[in-house]
Design an enzyme around this catalytic site. Structure first.
Site, PDB file in Angstrom:
ATOM      1  N   GLU A 181      -4.624 -13.988  17.050  1.00  0.00           N
ATOM      2  CA  GLU A 181      -3.825 -13.272  16.339  1.00  0.00           C
ATOM      3  C   GLU A 181      -4.253 -11.862  15.664  1.00  0.00           C
ATOM      4  OE1 GLU A 181      -0.897 -13.537  16.470  1.00  0.00           O
ATOM      5  OE2 GLU A 181      -0.241 -15.890  16.264  1.00  0.00           O
TER       6      GLU A 181
ATOM      7  N   GLY B 135      -9.576 -21.746  15.299  1.00  0.00           N
ATOM      8  CA  GLY B 135      -9.907 -23.235  15.126  1.00  0.00           C
ATOM      9  C   GLY B 135     -10.783 -23.877  14.234  1.00  0.00           C
TER      10      GLY B 135
HETATM   11 ZN    ZN Z   1       0.353 -18.596  12.449  1.00  0.00          ZN
END
Ligand code: ZN
Length: 223
Positions: A78, A46
């Protein structure tokens, strides 16, 4: 050896490069650096990677659980994808994920970058395979890349972006530049009627060069 602060500063510098080169838009992309077997620095979710300062950087363990994060910052979802790479590749010390325009275009078109079109790409990458689409933040993404980790240091993520990893953050970033350069050449050559392929016997000579150079990392020609 670099201090933790110096590594965080380097992550901010790489963030600026990735952002300024248009390899990510807005708050996209993420990267991480291995400190030890159970401590990793990673970029937060973010925030724009082009405007980070060292206090933005989070620390996680090998499961991706937060060890340290300043208020208002949490690791990218991720990070699971990064952790799979560190688990399977003990030689890897840093991972970069971005959405460079041309490489991501190939990922969206469902086309891996495997044609031998220029010596540097053949020697350094050997090709960039395409991992099947997975929903970001789920285990589908780490599962989709696992089959390529033994032979490649760069992977396209279908309908998503690109992933590179190496023995240092700078080298992982350079790999991202190389992937994007390769993708852009492929695209532009297509505009000129299509890329000419380097013949197999000449590719083998380049593989031989790679074997002689003892370059770090994995490559389809070097086990
Ligand atoms: Zn990505």
């Amino acid at each position: 050896m670099k201090s933790e602060l110096e590594i965080k500063q380097e992550m901010c510098e790489i963030g600026r490069r990735v952002y300024n080169r248009g390899m990510v838009a807005a708050n996209d992309g993420n990267f991480s650096v291995k400190l030890s077997d159970d401590e990793f620095l990673c970029t937060p979710t973010g925030v724009s990677k082009g405007f980070m300062t060292p206090e933005f950087i989070c620390k996680v363990n090998a499961k991706g659980e937060v060890l340290e994060a300043n208020e208002g910052f949490r690791p990218s979802s991720e990070v699971k994808m990064h952790m799979r790479i560190y688990e399977k590749r003990p030689d890897v010390k840093a991972v970069v994920h971005a959405h460079p325009m041309y490489a991501t275009s190939f990922a969206i078109a469902g086309k891996p970058l495997m044609d031998p079109i220029m010596p540097e790409a053949v020697i350094s990458l050997g090709g960039v395979p395409l991992a099947k689409y997975g929903t970001p933040g789920t285990m589908e993404v780490p599962d989709s890349i696992e089959g390529f980790l033994d032979d490649y240091d760069a992977v396209l993520l279908e309908n998503h972006g690109a992933l590179t990893y190496s023995d240092s953050l700078l080298n992982a970033y350079y790999k991202m530049e190389s992937v994007e350069f390769y993708a852009r050449l492929m695209y532009q050559a297509q505009m000129l009627g299509g890329a000419k392929i380097i013949p197999p016997e000449k590719v083998e000579e380049l593989y031989e060069t790679r074997r002689r150079m003892n370059v770090v990392g994995r490559h389809p020609a070097v086990k």
